[in-house]
Write an enzyme that holds these catalytic residues in place. Sequence first.
Site, PDB file in Angstrom:
ATOM      1  CD  GLU A   1      -2.779  -1.378   2.369  1.00  0.00           C
ATOM      2  OE1 GLU A   1      -2.758  -0.511   3.253  1.00  0.00           O
ATOM      3  OE2 GLU A   1      -3.517  -2.387   2.429  1.00  0.00           O
TER       4      GLU A   1
ATOM      5  CD  GLU B   1      -4.808  -7.671   1.875  1.00  0.00           C
ATOM      6  OE1 GLU B   1      -5.667  -6.902   2.355  1.00  0.00           O
ATOM      7  OE2 GLU B   1      -3.588  -7.459   1.971  1.00  0.00           O
TER       8      GLU B   1
HETATM    9  O1  G3I Z   1      -4.720  -8.275  18.966  1.00  0.00           O
HETATM   10  C1  G3I Z   1      -5.370  -7.127  19.509  1.00  0.00           C
HETATM   11  C2  G3I Z   1      -6.076  -7.488  20.777  1.00  0.00           C
HETATM   12  O2  G3I Z   1      -5.116  -7.866  21.734  1.00  0.00           O
HETATM   13  C3  G3I Z   1      -6.876  -6.273  21.273  1.00  0.00           C
HETATM   14  O3  G3I Z   1      -7.603  -6.612  22.387  1.00  0.00           O
HETATM   15  C4  G3I Z   1      -7.837  -5.786  20.184  1.00  0.00           C
HETATM   16  C5  G3I Z   1      -8.584  -4.533  20.607  1.00  0.00           C
HETATM   17  O4  G3I Z   1      -8.826  -3.687  19.502  1.00  0.00           O
HETATM   18  O5  G3I Z   1      -7.075  -5.492  19.038  1.00  0.00           O
HETATM   19  C6  G3I Z   1      -6.388  -6.604  18.522  1.00  0.00           C
HETATM   20  O6  G3I Z   1      -5.688  -6.205  17.385  1.00  0.00           O
HETATM   21  C7  G3I Z   1      -6.437  -5.958  16.221  1.00  0.00           C
HETATM   22  C8  G3I Z   1      -5.939  -6.883  15.125  1.00  0.00           C
HETATM   23  O7  G3I Z   1      -6.587  -6.566  13.914  1.00  0.00           O
HETATM   24  C9  G3I Z   1      -6.165  -8.370  15.452  1.00  0.00           C
HETATM   25  O8  G3I Z   1      -7.523  -8.665  15.477  1.00  0.00           O
HETATM   26  C10 G3I Z   1      -6.233  -4.505  15.822  1.00  0.00           C
HETATM   27  O9  G3I Z   1      -6.829  -3.648  16.780  1.00  0.00           O
HETATM   28  C11 G3I Z   1      -6.831  -4.253  14.467  1.00  0.00           C
HETATM   29  O10 G3I Z   1      -6.434  -2.950  14.023  1.00  0.00           O
HETATM   30  C12 G3I Z   1      -6.298  -5.260  13.468  1.00  0.00           C
HETATM   31  O11 G3I Z   1      -6.917  -5.032  12.222  1.00  0.00           O
HETATM   32  C13 G3I Z   1      -6.286  -5.595  11.100  1.00  0.00           C
HETATM   33  C14 G3I Z   1      -5.931  -4.480  10.116  1.00  0.00           C
HETATM   34  O12 G3I Z   1      -5.420  -5.028   8.918  1.00  0.00           O
HETATM   35  C15 G3I Z   1      -4.854  -3.579  10.689  1.00  0.00           C
HETATM   36  O13 G3I Z   1      -3.664  -4.298  10.884  1.00  0.00           O
HETATM   37  C16 G3I Z   1      -7.256  -6.578  10.468  1.00  0.00           C
HETATM   38  O14 G3I Z   1      -7.422  -7.689  11.334  1.00  0.00           O
HETATM   39  C17 G3I Z   1      -6.688  -7.064   9.125  1.00  0.00           C
HETATM   40  O15 G3I Z   1      -7.659  -7.819   8.452  1.00  0.00           O
HETATM   41  C18 G3I Z   1      -6.327  -5.864   8.259  1.00  0.00           C
HETATM   42  O16 G3I Z   1      -5.734  -6.357   7.070  1.00  0.00           O
HETATM   43  C19 G3I Z   1      -5.351  -5.388   6.088  1.00  0.00           C
HETATM   44  C20 G3I Z   1      -4.134  -5.913   5.396  1.00  0.00           C
HETATM   45  O17 G3I Z   1      -3.113  -6.181   6.326  1.00  0.00           O
HETATM   46  C21 G3I Z   1      -3.633  -4.927   4.333  1.00  0.00           C
HETATM   47  N1  G3I Z   1      -4.698  -4.594   3.410  1.00  0.00           N
HETATM   48  C22 G3I Z   1      -5.943  -4.131   3.999  1.00  0.00           C
HETATM   49  C23 G3I Z   1      -6.444  -5.156   5.025  1.00  0.00           C
HETATM   50  C24 G3I Z   1      -7.751  -4.734   5.610  1.00  0.00           C
HETATM   51  O18 G3I Z   1      -7.571  -3.570   6.374  1.00  0.00           O
END
Ligand code: G3I
Length: 375
Positions: A160, A265
């Site tokens: 990205e 994705e």
């Molecule tokens: O693991 C923590 C947990 O300990 C905590 O209690 C909780 C509270 O918010 O958060 C958890 O982490 C979250 C994580 O996902 C695991 O579930 C983060 O807040 C959350 O921001 C994170 O979101 C991910 C996002 O990327 C940001 O990294 C999504 O799962 C994931 O599907 C998404 O994937 C991205 C790709 O990497 C890149 N392209 C876009 C795609 C969608 O956004």
Amino acid sequence: MYQSIKILGSLTLALGLFSCSHTRNISSEKNLPSLKQTFKSDFLIGTALDSVQNLPTNEKEAQLIPYQFDAMTPENAMKAENIHPEWGRYYFDQADKIVDYAQQHGIKLNGHTLIWHSQLPAFVHQIQSADSLRMFFTEHIRTLASRYNGKIDSWDVVNEALNEDGTLRKSIFLDKLGDDFIVEAFRLAQQYAPDTKLYYNDYNIEQPQKRAGAIRIIKQIQAAGVRIDGVGIQGHWNIRSLPFDAIEKSIQEFSALGMEVMFTELDLGVLPNPWDSDGAEISHTAGYSEKMDPYKNGLPDSVAQLQAQQYEKLFNLFLKYKDDISRVTFWGVNDGQSWLNGWPIPDRTNYPLLFDRQFNPKPAFYKVIETGKSK
Ligand code: G3I
């Protein structure tokens, strides 16, 4: 006495029913058609996995994943904020478990991702000098690329890096290292992961302007004599606005540059968007309202059918270009696990994948299988 016989009786019946339905579930899953088998001679079929922690206890998922998928991307475990949260300190545990799991099950693993402006650990945002940032950049790529070289199949080296208009996105990397940072990331990845495929990954790069930006990046890497093996079109789309023509053009244009093309994705959301465009800009969010969460009590059959048709059309397009496409990865296993339940509006109920919240196949699953069988 009678009471305890009755309790014992119901217990036996309940256990009988449990083991019966348990057996039925497992065997019917085995009888399900398999995505990876159906598309074996066409492209890999992948899924994203957040953690393998629960797999031994979640038998359904544990059976379904290796039966349906031959590729996998860790959804979060290899992102810098998780694997490298403090300067020089790495937490490999979660990522290593996913790598071991993939190896045990013969699943090809795509590392996600080495360089991304988002999900950076806090210490990186505090870095002031270009030299220190370059040190982080080099050290981070060297450590991950060499650790997993030979154990994983590929890396999303840079994720990205583009704006919608095809220019480079403003980020700490662009700011401090200049627009060469992408070539440099690939150069380092090539050096430390010589046996691993190297990809550029982004959302909306099927769209003309952003696609032109991706083509510029690919050509810049190639002109520097650095290896880039492929490009990942993320595929976060909505069932009501799939850009089929742009997708087709992108496959043609990326593969003309010698790139493997992947859909990395894939999910087809069914909910209304607060804005006109699709994508995955995670900093864009909106507040909750009932109106924007229309299917919280279940997916109407008409919507499930529309989704199935759109998946069918998409897979027919993928099959038309099967010689150019090496992998199609869904962003999650079941609807309940999808990031789209939380983005762009929190706490909605979305249904973007092929399996429902109980891991049962949806109409879209069967349509995708049909396209594979009737090719
Ligand atoms: O693991 C923590 C947990 O300990 C905590 O209690 C909780 C509270 O918010 O958060 C958890 O982490 C979250 C994580 O996902 C695991 O579930 C983060 O807040 C959350 O921001 C994170 O979101 C991910 C996002 O990327 C940001 O990294 C999504 O799962 C994931 O599907 C998404 O994937 C991205 C790709 O990497 C890149 N392209 C876009 C795609 C969608 O956004």
